[in-house]
Design an enzyme around this catalytic site. Structure first.
Site, mmCIF file in Angstrom:
data_model
loop_
_atom_site.group_PDB
_atom_site.id
_atom_site.type_symbol
_atom_site.label_atom_id
_atom_site.label_comp_id
_atom_site.label_asym_id
_atom_site.label_seq_id
_atom_site.Cartn_x
_atom_site.Cartn_y
_atom_site.Cartn_z
ATOM 1 N N GLY A 115 -10.608 0.251 3.835
ATOM 2 C CA GLY A 115 -9.965 1.255 4.667
ATOM 3 C C GLY A 115 -8.600 1.625 4.086
ATOM 4 O O GLY A 115 -8.024 0.877 3.294
ATOM 5 N N CYS A 116 -8.078 2.770 4.494
ATOM 6 C CA CYS A 116 -6.823 3.246 3.910
ATOM 7 C C CYS A 116 -5.646 2.350 4.290
ATOM 8 O O CYS A 116 -4.970 1.784 3.413
ATOM 9 C CB CYS A 116 -6.571 4.702 4.291
ATOM 10 S SG CYS A 116 -6.622 5.056 6.056
ATOM 11 N N TYR A 117 -5.381 2.195 5.578
ATOM 12 C CA TYR A 117 -4.286 1.316 5.994
ATOM 13 C C TYR A 117 -4.506 -0.101 5.477
ATOM 14 O O TYR A 117 -3.573 -0.771 5.032
ATOM 15 C CB TYR A 117 -4.178 1.275 7.519
ATOM 16 C CG TYR A 117 -3.641 2.517 8.165
ATOM 17 C CD1 TYR A 117 -2.358 2.989 7.880
ATOM 18 C CD2 TYR A 117 -4.401 3.220 9.095
ATOM 19 C CE1 TYR A 117 -1.854 4.121 8.502
ATOM 20 C CE2 TYR A 117 -3.905 4.350 9.722
ATOM 21 C CZ TYR A 117 -2.638 4.803 9.426
ATOM 22 O OH TYR A 117 -2.136 5.915 10.038
ATOM 23 N N PHE A 287 0.646 5.071 -1.473
ATOM 24 C CA PHE A 287 -0.547 5.584 -2.143
ATOM 25 C C PHE A 287 -1.063 6.797 -1.378
ATOM 26 O O PHE A 287 -0.466 7.208 -0.379
ATOM 27 C CB PHE A 287 -1.628 4.502 -2.244
ATOM 28 C CG PHE A 287 -2.008 3.864 -0.928
ATOM 29 C CD1 PHE A 287 -3.192 4.161 -0.297
ATOM 30 C CD2 PHE A 287 -1.167 2.921 -0.328
ATOM 31 C CE1 PHE A 287 -3.536 3.570 0.912
ATOM 32 C CE2 PHE A 287 -1.504 2.325 0.878
ATOM 33 C CZ PHE A 287 -2.685 2.643 1.499
#
Length: 309
Positions: A115-117, A287
């Protein structure tokens, strides 16, 4: 021979981004589904089983269903949903975490894309747990800000609407009940005894992300300084192409003292920063939530699986 690739859920934000990243590549044959058959189970099943690699860019339940449709033992799956990230039968798709992670991805038939976070959090916390800096029961707090593209089509449409509400111009905290879908992944991959307290914020810009983890040095396993932490993280990620530990304090990269969240938008890069003093240390990971936080990481995992880094 070209690698046959199918994106199940190509019309979503992550699926479209993966498709765009294939532009100019002559080593891939992209299998496409007719628009009127996007939800046709038999057609999806046919394409999944014809592919060498299938990307799942679907809600969790649909991703689980898609895996059940795969009968070809040679089809390899990269799942961008939350469904399999804490499943020990799947390999976690963050190759920079360790040589073993990368080797597992290389040989895997089932890769769970991070996942991103979670990518930002894990990039900071995993090495420190491994190094014995963070006790497994450390009460970790994480703050993060993301562009609105991470919210999917509905949020994107709302923010980009000509008559959007005034609140959508503002940073907005959410997941206030401490039940964000990335928390189990953060805890599981890092080997923490308790899930972290997580404070995500979405803001009025398209893409880019900063994830921050504050550390109180008196609660660590011993009295570490920012220099100590910087050296540990630098050694852990030495030689990585996409993930760089920046200079201590960001004095050269951030001459004005501001850490912007959208600097790496459009890239697959990740930067780690260490700030603070002997009592309080701030770790930050910057990012693109659509790059290293989603589609960029998925394509990177595919290339590792194909031996085409």
């Amino acid at each position: 021979m070209k690698t046959k690739v199918f994106i199940d859920g190509k019309e979503g934000t992550t699926g479209l981004q993966i498709f765009d990243r294939f532009e100019g590549r002559d080593d891939l044959e992209i299998l496409t589904i007719d628009e009127d058959k996007r939800k046709d189970t038999s057609e999806r099943k046919r394409l999944i089983n014809e592919s060498d690699i299938t990307f799942l860019c679907l809600p969790d339940a649909a991703a689980i269903e898609a895996v059940s449709l795969c009968e070809n033992p040679d089809t390899r799956i990269i799942d961008a949903s939350t469904a399999h990230r804490t499943n020990p039968a799947w390999d976690y798709g963050f190759p920079e975490l360790s040589a073993q992670h990368k080797e597992n991805i290389r040989n895997s038939r089932r890769v769970a894309n991070p996942g991103c976070y979670a990518s930002g959090f894990i990039s900071l916390v995993y090495p420190l747990v491994q190094a014995g800096v963070l006790p497994e029961d450390y009460p970790i707090t994480c703050h993060a800000v993301s562009g609105y593209s991470g919210g999917g089509k509905k949020l994107i449409a709302a923010v980009e609407s000509d008559d959007k509400s005034k609140e959508l111009y503002s940073p907005r905290q959410y997941a206030l009940t401490q039940a964000h879908k990335h928390q189990p992944e953060m805890q599981y991959v890092c080997g923490l005894k308790y899930k972290p307290m997580f404070n995500p914020i979405v803001d009025d810009y398209y893409n880019g992300m900063v994830v921050s983890v504050p550390l109180i040095t008196r609660a660590l396993t011993k009295a570490y300084t920012p220099k100590d932490i910087h050296e540990i993280l630098s050694a852990h990620y030495e030689g990585q192409k996409y993930l760089k530990v920046m200079e201590l304090g960001g004095k050269d990269t951030l001459p004005d003292g501001f850490l912007a969240a959208n600097t790496l938008a459009g890239t697959n890069d990740m930067q780690i920063f260490v700030f603070g003093n002997d009592e309080q240390i701030l770790l930050c990971s910057r990012f693109d939530n659509l790059g290293k936080g989603a589609s960029g990481a998925a394509v990177q995992n595919m290339d590792i699986m194909l031996g085409k880094e």
